[in-house]
Motif scaffolding. Structure first.
Motif, mmCIF file in Angstrom:
data_model
loop_
_atom_site.group_PDB
_atom_site.id
_atom_site.type_symbol
_atom_site.label_atom_id
_atom_site.label_comp_id
_atom_site.label_asym_id
_atom_site.label_seq_id
_atom_site.Cartn_x
_atom_site.Cartn_y
_atom_site.Cartn_z
ATOM 1 N N THR A 252 17.026 12.534 14.016
ATOM 2 C CA THR A 252 15.906 12.573 14.606
ATOM 3 C C THR A 252 16.352 14.159 14.448
ATOM 4 N N PRO A 253 15.508 15.371 14.004
ATOM 5 C CA PRO A 253 15.209 16.409 13.927
ATOM 6 C C PRO A 253 14.921 16.980 15.393
ATOM 7 N N LEU A 254 16.266 17.900 15.461
ATOM 8 C CA LEU A 254 15.793 18.246 16.850
ATOM 9 C C LEU A 254 16.126 19.300 17.265
ATOM 10 N N GLY A 255 15.662 19.901 16.114
ATOM 11 C CA GLY A 255 15.391 21.965 16.697
ATOM 12 C C GLY A 255 17.596 22.784 16.373
ATOM 13 N N ASP A 256 17.223 23.897 15.718
ATOM 14 C CA ASP A 256 18.668 23.892 15.809
ATOM 15 C C ASP A 256 18.489 25.152 17.136
ATOM 16 N N HIS A 257 19.331 25.044 18.570
ATOM 17 C CA HIS A 257 19.075 25.368 19.260
ATOM 18 C C HIS A 257 20.394 26.137 19.789
ATOM 19 N N GLN A 258 21.498 26.425 18.769
ATOM 20 C CA GLN A 258 22.363 26.390 19.396
ATOM 21 C C GLN A 258 22.448 27.586 19.801
ATOM 22 N N LEU A 259 23.610 28.814 20.476
ATOM 23 C CA LEU A 259 23.670 29.703 21.435
ATOM 24 C C LEU A 259 24.272 30.719 20.720
ATOM 25 N N SER A 283 19.845 31.994 16.297
ATOM 26 C CA SER A 283 18.648 32.119 15.541
ATOM 27 C C SER A 283 18.713 32.801 15.810
ATOM 28 N N GLY A 284 18.687 34.122 16.651
ATOM 29 C CA GLY A 284 18.028 35.053 17.396
ATOM 30 C C GLY A 284 16.467 35.181 18.520
ATOM 31 N N GLN A 285 16.023 33.831 18.426
ATOM 32 C CA GLN A 285 15.384 33.307 18.856
ATOM 33 C C GLN A 285 15.564 33.784 20.736
ATOM 34 N N ARG A 286 15.078 33.022 21.846
ATOM 35 C CA ARG A 286 15.718 32.962 23.134
ATOM 36 C C ARG A 286 14.899 32.107 23.637
ATOM 37 N N ARG A 287 15.063 31.402 24.123
ATOM 38 C CA ARG A 287 14.407 29.955 24.594
ATOM 39 C C ARG A 287 15.347 30.021 26.491
ATOM 40 N N SER A 288 14.336 29.237 27.142
ATOM 41 C CA SER A 288 15.076 29.604 28.593
ATOM 42 C C SER A 288 14.979 28.044 28.621
ATOM 43 N N ALA A 289 15.733 27.415 29.747
ATOM 44 C CA ALA A 289 16.469 26.679 29.855
ATOM 45 C C ALA A 289 15.159 25.436 30.241
ATOM 46 N N LEU A 290 14.379 25.764 31.378
ATOM 47 C CA LEU A 290 13.424 25.109 31.218
ATOM 48 C C LEU A 290 12.457 24.625 29.840
ATOM 49 N N GLN A 291 12.833 25.626 28.941
ATOM 50 C CA GLN A 291 11.827 25.484 27.577
ATOM 51 C C GLN A 291 12.514 24.275 26.428
ATOM 52 N N LEU A 292 14.294 24.889 26.916
ATOM 53 C CA LEU A 292 14.705 23.413 25.787
ATOM 54 C C LEU A 292 14.913 22.647 26.414
ATOM 55 N N GLN A 293 14.777 21.733 27.696
ATOM 56 C CA GLN A 293 15.025 20.812 28.015
ATOM 57 C C GLN A 293 13.067 20.221 28.300
#
Lengths: 489, 63
Positions: A252-259, A283-293
């Motif tokens: 299942t593609p979960l997206g690339d969220h490597q930190l 990737s240069g993007q920013r995500r919060s823990a809430l967004q990732l979860q």
């Protein structure tokens, strides 16, 4: 994998307190604790009759590794059974120590840090299919493991920082003052993926010891977790992680969220109770823990809708996962403060602090933090909260008590437990490990079980037939009374 | 500072209330009364010198 083997290894902190008297070292106390184990199994590293392993680890930590489990109910029950065994060791050691003039109190903490900054772990094992590429799996899983503390954290009263943080160090995003954080373990994690454990404390340990057919299986060793007291927190911790693995295994593609910096990120998440701190991705993007979860929960929910539920606790897992994220987002933990460890702890400590006018730097709150993890019923804060209904559970005392002497029925631990009990009842010397069962006198009949899902075997029946009946057992137990017992404690 | 709470238990009832059955998972009932009684009683369970007690807990690191 539809059915998965799970296990969890817990290192306990040892504390002996006797105000005004000579302190005892953890080594000395651990020796007392494990004396009944050594008498029982002639070693401080034994498999017990529920198929689990009890031993003294590096740093004199009593450690308990659950038998192989294939359901979440089994896993949590067998883990909690380890606390019961440890309490029995405390009771015995307390008596022996008193006889030697040491009349203080022994505390065993199911936590992850002492007052000097030493850390010890709660290691999860998940059986994987060898076909899943490990690098892809760890890249996809690590952002989840870093942010899952929102619902798996055991909570921690963090002492004020001593001195200024060096610019560019891991301390830079941590509040300087005393505060409450999600995780016990986060500040001690030093690396993303590594083969080391003690030295660098990675998130995933790559040691590849499947204890099973290595052509088919691999064992994922996650060592980033907090030790949980709450049964419901354990349910969502293991259940959500299993769901992530199922999705990764299914491609299942979960997206690339490597930190960009996993070790910085895990600290940022732990020290930000709002869940909104922005983490830098590669990737240069920013995500919060809430967004990732939120993203992972959405994916998991859709995955379950597509593929169906693979066990009957799945609804509870998804429900609590979602409510925990809601609680963090709304900054109102009322919906989870009987079910998620950090929220249960925070609720009580906050009420206590208000009542007594304390700040987070109060030693009394640090003591209550320790007390939450004190496994002794009627003394440890979590046990008191649970007995008053302020901590929820999905098992009951009878189930946990049964798991002390009964191995999980759905894995090869059933064979191990049965063999240990039979060999001991017959007074016959034996040797076991995760894959082997052997009577010392009949080495050629040793049973090897590479399939952890196997629960019976003809070879085991052959081996058990070699045992004399308990009535006619040889006199060994006469000189060693513990030898006939099926349990060291 | 750590000593100031020991002995602050004048309001505590003499009898420890019997434990109530724990709620099942999913029911997030707030057992406020139970928490209140435990807030009263917890000091009797904790050793008195909090600072010394916490500092006395030193282990080596594990794996």
């Amino acid at each position: 994998m539809d059915r998965r083997i799970y296990g969890v290894e817990t290192e306990f902190g040892v504390h002996y307190s006797h105000p005004g008297a000579r302190p005892l070292t953890p080594e000395e106390v651990a020796r007392y604790l494990f004396r009944p184990v050594v008498e029982w199994g002639r070693s401080s590293n034994v498999f017990v009759s529920n198929g689990s392993r009890l031993y003294l680890d590096v740093g004199s930590h009593p450690e308990y590794a659950t038998a192989e489990c294939s359901t979440l109910d089994e896993l949590v029950a067998v883990d909690k059974a380890g606390e019961v065994m440890m309490q029995q060791l405390i009771d015995q050691a307390t008596g022996r120590m008193a006889a030697d003039g040491f009349t203080g109190s022994i505390y065993l903490y199911k936590n992850n840090a002492d007052s000097a900054g030493n850390s010890y772990g709660s290691h999860e094992n998940y059986l994987l299919n060898r076909r899943t590429e490990f690098r892809r799996l760890s890249e996809a899983l690590i952002p989840f493991l870093i942010t899952r503390q929102l619902f798996t954290g055991a909570g921690k009263v963090v002492a004020p920082r001593a001195g200024d943080a060096e610019p560019g160090t891991l301390e830079r995003d941590r509040p300087a003052g005393a505060h409450f954080a999600f995780s016990q373990r986060a500040d001690h994690v030093m690396e993303g993926v590594s083969s080391a454990t003690t030295r660098s404390r990675p998130i995933i340990n790559t040691r590849d010891e499947p204890h099973a057919d290595a052509a088919e299986y691999r064992r994922l060793h996650v060592i980033v977790g907090d030790s949980n007291m709450s049964e419901t927190t354990q349910l969502v911790r293991f259940g959500a992680t299993d769901l992530m693995l199922r999705m990764i295994e299914a491609g299942t593609p979960l997206g690339d969220h490597q930190l960009e910096n996993p070790i910085l990120a895990i600290r940022q998440v732990s020290h930000d109770l709002t869940g909104t701190a922005e983490l830098s991705l590669r990737s240069g993007q920013r995500r919060s823990a809430l967004q990732l979860q939120r993203h992972y929960l959405e994916q998991a929910t859709a995955f379950v809708q597509r593929h169906g539920a693979h066990h009957d606790r799945l609804d509870a897992v998804l429900d609590l996962w979602g409510r925990a994220l809601d609680a963090v987002e709304r900054q109102d933990a009322a919906g989870i403060d009987t079910e998620i460890d950090w929220a249960i702890k925070q609720r009580f400590l906050t009420r206590y602090a208000e009542r007594h006018g304390l700040d987070w730097d109060s030693p009394r709150l640090a003591q209550l933090d320790l007390s939450y993890h004190d496994i002794t019923p009627g003394r440890g804060l979590f046990t008191l909260l649970q007995s008053r209904g302020a901590a929820a559970r999905f098992l009951d005392d009878d189930t946990v008590q049964r798991a002390v002497d009964t191995p999980p029925a759905t894995t090869r631990a059933a064979m191990r437990g049965r063999f240990i009990q039979a060999a001991r009842a017959a007074g016959q010397p034996y040797a076991v490990d995760w894959t082997h069962l052997k009577l010392t006198d009949r080495p050629l009949l040793a049973v090897t079980t590479k399939d952890p899902f196997q629960t019976s075997s003809d070879r085991l029946e052959d081996l058990l037939r070699c045992l004399p009946s308990p009535d006619s057992a040889p006199g060994e137990e006469a000189e060693d009374g513990a030898a006939s017992s099926v349990h060291p404690v | 500072m750590s000593q100031q709470y020991s002995g602050s238990r004048s309001e505590r009832e003499e009898d420890v209330p019997a434990p109530e059955p724990a709620p099942t998972a999913g029911s997030a009932q707030a057992h406020t009364a139970d928490l209140d009684s435990l807030l009263d009683e917890i000091d009797s369970v904790l050793e008195t010198n909090a600072e010394e007690f916490v500092k006395g807990f030193v282990q080596k690191g594990g794996q």
